[in-house]
Design an enzyme around this catalytic site. Structure first.
Site, PDB file in Angstrom:
ATOM      1  N   ASP A  53      24.347  13.342  22.186  1.00 24.84           N
ATOM      2  CA  ASP A  53      23.581  12.340  21.450  1.00 24.84           C
ATOM      3  C   ASP A  53      22.656  13.040  20.453  1.00 24.84           C
ATOM      4  OD1 ASP A  53      21.948  10.342  20.518  1.00 24.84           O
ATOM      5  OD2 ASP A  53      21.064   9.826  22.452  1.00 24.84           O
ATOM      6  N   GLU A 132      12.877  41.158   9.957  1.00 26.94           N
ATOM      7  CA  GLU A 132      11.986  41.911  10.832  1.00 26.94           C
ATOM      8  C   GLU A 132      10.914  40.967  11.390  1.00 26.94           C
ATOM      9  OE1 GLU A 132      12.136  46.157   8.386  1.00 26.94           O
ATOM     10  OE2 GLU A 132      10.490  44.761   8.029  1.00 26.94           O
ATOM     11  N   GLU A 223       6.884  44.570  17.095  1.00 27.00           N
ATOM     12  CA  GLU A 223       8.074  44.354  16.266  1.00 27.00           C
ATOM     13  C   GLU A 223       9.250  45.066  16.899  1.00 27.00           C
ATOM     14  OE1 GLU A 223       9.780  45.812  11.986  1.00 27.00           O
ATOM     15  OE2 GLU A 223       7.786  44.898  11.940  1.00 27.00           O
ATOM     16  N   HIS A 272       9.677  40.023   7.314  1.00 27.28           N
ATOM     17  CA  HIS A 272      10.238  40.588   6.098  1.00 27.28           C
ATOM     18  C   HIS A 272      11.755  40.531   6.200  1.00 27.28           C
ATOM     19  CE1 HIS A 272       6.343  43.166   6.394  1.00 27.28           C
ATOM     20  NE2 HIS A 272       6.088  41.936   5.978  1.00 27.28           N
ATOM     21  N   ARG A 342       3.115  46.950  -0.892  1.00 29.96           N
ATOM     22  CA  ARG A 342       3.363  46.020   0.207  1.00 29.96           C
ATOM     23  C   ARG A 342       2.666  44.674   0.019  1.00 29.96           C
ATOM     24  NH1 ARG A 342       5.887  48.499   4.604  1.00 29.96           N
ATOM     25  NH2 ARG A 342       6.167  50.725   4.273  1.00 29.96           N
ATOM     26  N   GLU A 360      13.677  43.599  -0.133  1.00 30.80           N
ATOM     27  CA  GLU A 360      12.944  43.117   1.033  1.00 30.80           C
ATOM     28  C   GLU A 360      12.002  42.004   0.579  1.00 30.80           C
ATOM     29  OE1 GLU A 360       9.585  44.756   4.232  1.00 30.80           O
ATOM     30  OE2 GLU A 360      10.184  45.975   2.514  1.00 30.80           O
ATOM     31  N   ARG A 362       9.132  39.624   1.409  1.00 28.82           N
ATOM     32  CA  ARG A 362       8.109  39.865   2.417  1.00 28.82           C
ATOM     33  C   ARG A 362       7.275  38.634   2.793  1.00 28.82           C
ATOM     34  NH1 ARG A 362       6.677  44.971   3.653  1.00 28.82           N
ATOM     35  NH2 ARG A 362       4.462  44.471   3.825  1.00 28.82           N
TER      36      ARG A 362
END
Length: 471
Positions: A53, A132, A223, A272, A342, A360, A362
């Site tokens: 459902d 990540e 991480e 990231h 960064r 990457e 971020r």
């Protein structure tokens, strides 16, 4: 080698599996499941699916058209490391019974349509993603929200605020200060054994681990880095990672969260996302331009930057997401690209081999639905390639130290979920190309998320007492 339905049925017999757990992901990114006794799981399940459902899934069908099918994908089968009985977990697509196609609002079906769209454009045949996701592990967390008020309290033996707390057996005193969690050895890092257990459990489920460590935030931020993979498979792995992190932490008597900003005054958790597009075994991102990139890659970045504010609604899908996206915490709020910076939304990681050239992105965070987030970023990047959207010059200076006259020229990501939803509503055209996302799905997503915005807006915050009670 990919598993076939016959391989799965043989594994069920050989491993004496007692139950098969059929799993799928809802719009918000939360895994859902239903279990079938092994004797009831026959080849028919692979051919006809399993009926359920769909009306009880937030943002999906109404009760007048609620019948849906779960179609298991054999290659995703893996034994569950956390159950008392032997259970085989298998990831499913959600199928619309009326036409036998992937349901319009099923995130995994959307991700599959994104992969098919990439091939249809001729620009590439494979999109690789490497997220990540960061997370926190706490000893306990309590909160309450009702008419009398609200509170939240986090307990973490690793936290800087726990220096004066009495523990059974004593307070050992080894702990990092705020933003000091990256990354002293034990006993400051108390979570080494737990992360080892998480990694081993993930490997046992087919997820290849590359690295694990404590992250910057002092109270239990971690991480686990895993291998890149094709879009849909890598989204599957994200769901396995979350399931594993939650359950291993639980087995240790602790609690894990992927909330972007659970702790005030320390770093938040991002996700990231490394990505590249390949064609015929060639990395289309490798070239002789900035940081070894190709024009293809630069245009892909241009698409990400152009559509970033609409992407925010999917890659940063909660009101809490925007508590992380503020200056001063390595937060990638600036819509620029750089090989070193960064604080830029797009970073070009160092790679000696052209095969390793990638972008990457971020600004996403780990509350994002991985199927929707990866599909949306691919669609944004491809739009940039198709329309040759150049991202401008890279910015290799510290974006937080730029003179005000320069800083104001660099656009930022959204500052709230409702702002992001407005950009998604107005800028959705890049997502609907090739029928990957439908307007009906985007409308339903916006409506679902606006419920969260409204609830947040209507709830009085303790900080408001601090600022206004005596006004």
């Amino acid at each position: 080698m990919a598993l076939s339905p016959a391989d799965v049925l043989k594994q069920i017999k050989d491993k004496e599996v007692k139950f098969v757990d059929l799993r799928f992901t809802d719009t918000r990114g939360k895994e859902q499941h239903v279990s079938v006794p092994a004797k009831q799981f026959t080849m028919d399940k692979f051919e006809d699916g399993h009926a359920f459902d769909g009306s009880s899934i937030a943002g999906w069908k109404g009760i007048e058209a609620s019948d849906m099918l779960l179609m298991p994908e054999a290659d995703t089968a893996r034994l569950d490391p956390f159950t008392d009985e032997t259970v085989l977990n298998i990831t499913c697509d959600v199928i619309e019974p009326s036409d036998g196609k992937g349901y319009d609002r099923d995130p995994r079906s959307i991700a599959k349509r994104a992969e098919a769209y990439l091939k249809s454009t001729g620009l590439g045949d494979t999109a690789y993603f490497g997220p990540e996701p960061e997370f926190f592990v706490f000893d306990s967390v309590t909160w309450n929200v009702d008419m009398s008020g609200c509170f939240v309290k986090i307990d973490s033996e690793e936290a800087p605020w726990s220096t004066g707390k009495e523990y059974e057996g004593g307070n050992m005193g080894h702990r990092a200060g705020a933003k000091g969690g990256y990354f002293p050895v034990p006993p400051v890092d108390t979570l080494q054994d737990m992360r080892n257990a998480m990694c081993l459990a993930m490997e046992a489920q087919g997820v290849e681990v590359e690295v694990h460590h404590h992250e910057v935030a002092a109270p239990g931020q971690c991480e686990i880095g895993t291998m890149f993979e094709k879009l849909v498979k890598r989204a599957d792995w994200c769901q396995i990672l979350k399931y594993t992190v939650w359950n291993v932490a639980h087995s240790y008597g602790k609690t894990a969260t992927f909330m972007p900003k659970p702790v005030v005054g320390d770093n938040g958790s991002g996700m990231h996302v490394h990505q590249s597009v390949w064609k015929g075994g060639e990395n289309m991102f490798a070239g002789n331009k900035y940081a070894g990139l190709s024009d293809f890659a630069l245009h892909y970045i241009g698409g990400i930057i152009k559509h970033a504010k609409a992407l925010n609604a999917i890659t940063n899908p909660g009101t809490n997401s925007y508590k992380r996206l503020v200056p001063g915490f390595e937060a990638p709020i600036n819509l620029a690209y750089s090989s070193r910076n960064r604080s830029a939304a797009c970073r070009i990681p160092y790679a000696t081999n052209p095969k390793g050239r990638r972008v990457e992105v971020r600004f996403p965070d780990p509350t994002a639905n991985p199927y929707l987030a990866f599909a949306a970023m691919l669609m944004a990047g491809l739009d940039g390639v198709q329309n040759k959207i150049h991202p401008g010059d890279p910015i290799d200076k510290n974006l937080y130290d730029l003179p005000p006259s320069q800083a104001k020229k660099v656009p930022n990501v959204c500052s709230s979920l409702d702002m992001a939803l407005e950009y998604l509503d107005k800028g959705r055209a890049f997502l609907t190309k090739g029928g990957v996302f439908s307007d009906a799905m985007i409308d339903a997503y916006i409506a679902l998320k606006m419920e969260e915005v409204t609830r947040f807006r209507m709830t009085t915050h303790p900080l408001e007492f601090d600022m206004y009670y005596s006004s």
